[in-house]
Design a protein around this motif. Structure first.
Motif, PDB file in Angstrom:
ATOM      1  N   GLN A 161       0.942  -1.264  -0.049  1.00 25.43           N
ATOM      2  CA  GLN A 161       0.009   0.118  -0.073  1.00 25.43           C
ATOM      3  C   GLN A 161       0.615   1.369   0.012  1.00 25.43           C
ATOM      4  OE1 GLN A 161      -2.447  -0.758   3.308  1.00 25.43           O
ATOM      5  NE2 GLN A 161      -4.472  -1.289   2.137  1.00 25.43           N
ATOM      6  N   MET A 162       1.897   1.237   0.737  1.00 22.50           N
ATOM      7  CA  MET A 162       2.607   2.450   0.898  1.00 22.50           C
ATOM      8  C   MET A 162       3.614   2.766  -0.364  1.00 22.50           C
ATOM      9  SD  MET A 162       5.932   3.013   3.424  1.00 22.50           S
ATOM     10  CE  MET A 162       4.998   2.242   4.824  1.00 22.50           C
ATOM     11  N   HIS A 163       3.736   1.608  -0.995  1.00 25.74           N
ATOM     12  CA  HIS A 163       4.733   1.791  -2.338  1.00 25.74           C
ATOM     13  C   HIS A 163       3.581   1.848  -3.862  1.00 25.74           C
ATOM     14  CE1 HIS A 163       8.178   1.945  -0.152  1.00 25.74           C
ATOM     15  NE2 HIS A 163       8.059   0.791   0.433  1.00 25.74           N
ATOM     16  N   GLY A 164       2.241   1.529  -3.342  1.00 26.92           N
ATOM     17  CA  GLY A 164       1.492   1.627  -4.732  1.00 26.92           C
ATOM     18  C   GLY A 164       1.700   0.218  -5.487  1.00 26.92           C
ATOM     19  N   ALA A 165       2.208  -0.731  -4.884  1.00 31.33           N
ATOM     20  CA  ALA A 165       2.749  -1.990  -5.536  1.00 31.33           C
ATOM     21  C   ALA A 165       1.743  -3.285  -5.645  1.00 31.33           C
ATOM     22  CB  ALA A 165       3.638  -2.741  -4.848  1.00 31.33           C
TER      23      ALA A 165
END
Lengths: 333, 333
Positions: free
Chosen positions: B112-116
């Motif tokens: 979530q943090m990295h949009g992965a």
């Protein structure tokens, strides 16, 4: 298992057709269909005593069963208020609706508060095993259809009634939502994950007394491209000793598929028997159940007589004639 | 779709056998298998460059694909740390493990943090339709086996390679986890809900150019009681124009079921073709793929020659001989 007896919830059913599930329960399990609940505007009537939720609970009713389709595909606020009343009065609720009771926050909260159970029979409630195909004791009969919706459930449950009246050990095994609500248990086979379909059928029809018959509710058709995999799992998981062929003679194409032709009964006989022999080389085709609702009495008799000559098997409409001759045929299996 | 190119995650694989998925990707999609990642204690080696997560991301790699089984059936803290590193470096992760990436809180948070994206290919990511059985343009071939695990995936992907080398339009359509990871897309058919199995196969093999072949990965067997419903859905959803029969001649019983006999190839030919004719009356059996791994070269040739005389169909082991003769047979379909 859903606890009996039942209060049949008819809601605001626009007509009797909408109350199909409730009618099935009342017809096949009259001993547990104690009363009905109707909202203003309800045009269905089962001829059962009308009760409020409080009256039903006081009369010893354990479960409110939703016996009607919901209008517009959502559970209305009128329904929610009434169903919450059922939980407040200490009863469980059972539903086969597409919309799940467990998605309705108010009902979930009330059920938790009162220790009540919400039965959503459309989705599986247990983890079924992968099928092992091992021979099980007891006997099993499965209805397979030339198409969907040709009377397989009616045939199976009529056979159960006939066998029980003769004092035989027999259990109707429900594999669809209506059948589960009628009998209080079963597997919602169309909602089971692919790898576990046949295992679910094995779970439903375990080892039993040598003279006990499981009468397994059929689903789909080997010839219906949308659902044939489900039918296959019933044949291989059910390990039938006998098959009943089910047919509706006026169907011009497979249900919902105008381009898809209906097979001959002979094609079904050959295909289903070959597939059944994979798990039980002794399986036989015992008879044919024909839904002759579209025919006059005279036409029906003429059709059944000709079919019986053609197939050399007992051919009956269990709705018109009862299931006696189908059960007779099982005596020799 | 899983974005290429891939870093193949070998973890702490005890041996090459455990790295089966990674080997499949490297063998069949060498152009996207750019590098490997190994933890201390790893005994597998694909002969690819070893890269750290940061090196892989810098080299333009988009997805870390777990190419190895997890020891003991849980995702270890060493794996989690390494996989978190992949997300921190801006890459996606794809996995076919039973344990889902999406059940690992640390990975979910980092993604979530990295949009992965975390691709758990073992479970469906879309809602498939109910099959409609309508004739679709384009051509389709399906491998059906006398048993499970007889080489259906290998056969299909070898046929795709051969057809592409000839300049034909051909697409391998994956229906299992390994095939999905190899090709970056497909359907995890064994995890689809019963009612939607055939619809998922229709979704996977949509209308296409008249001269395009979908080469559909088979699953299960019509004669395997645990999984036959899945095979049925492949036949009726896949609407094949041609079938390839797949066989392993030394099998003494159906996989995992010591009591269940293996059918004759002729029984499979007859049954599968009849079922395929329900959705496509023009379907033919084009050839036979035999897994002769248990035979010497001489034994294999003798077996294949005798089988070819017996069945009057091209009979080949695509691993020993390539898939050319199976593809030749499709030229006339």
């Amino acid at each position: 298992m859903i606890e009996a007896p039942y209060l049949l919830f008819l809601g605001d059913a626009p007509d009797m057709l909408a109350a199909k599930v409730a009618i099935g329960i009342k017809d096949w399990r009259p001993e547990i269909a104690k009363a009905q609940f109707r909202l203003p505007g309800c045009n269905a009537d089962l001829g059962l005593p009308d009760m409020t939720m409080a009256e039903a609970a006081a009369a010893g009713i354990k479960t409110v069963v939703i016996g009607v389709a919901n209008r517009g595909g959502h559970i209305s606020s009128e329904w929610i208020a009434a169903l919450k009343g059922a939980l407040d009065a200490g009863m469980d609720i059972a539903s086969g609706l597409h919309n799940l009771l467990s998605d309705e926050g108010e009902l979930v909260a009330a059920a938790q508060m009162h220790g009540a159970t919400l039965h959503d029979v459309r989705i599986p409630s247990v983890s079924y095993p992968i099928a092992n195909g091992k021979k099980r004791s007891g006997k099993r009969v499965l209805a397979v259809g030339t198409d969907c919706s040709v009377g397989k459930m009616y045939t199976a449950i009529a056979m159960e009634r006939e066998m029980r009246q003769r004092g035989h050990k027999a259990t109707f095994r429900a594999t669809g939502q209506t059948g589960i609500l009628i009998t209080g248990g079963g597997i919602p086979l169309d909602a089971v994950i692919a790898d576990f379909m046949a295992g679910a059928v094995e779970y439903l029809t375990p080892e039993n007394d040598d003279d006990h018959w499981d009468i397994i509710e059929g689903q789909g058709s080997l010839f219906h491209p949308s659902y044939s995999g489900v039918t296959m799992a019933l044949i291989h998981g059910g390990q039938p000793d006998a098959l009943i062929l089910a047919h509706e003679p006026t169907r011009t194409h497979m249900r919902g598929l105008p381009h898809q032709p209906v097979p001959e009964i002979e094609d079904l006989r050959e295909m289903a028997l070959k597939l059944a022999h994979v798990v039980n080389p002794d399986c036989v085709v015992a008879g044919v159940s024909v839904n002759t609702a579209a025919f006059s009495e005279e036409e029906a008799i003429a059709y059944l007589t000709a079919l019986e000559d053609r197939l050399n098997l007992p051919c009956v409409d269990p709705f018109r004639q009862g299931a006696a001759r189908l059960v007779d045929a099982l005596e020799h299996v």
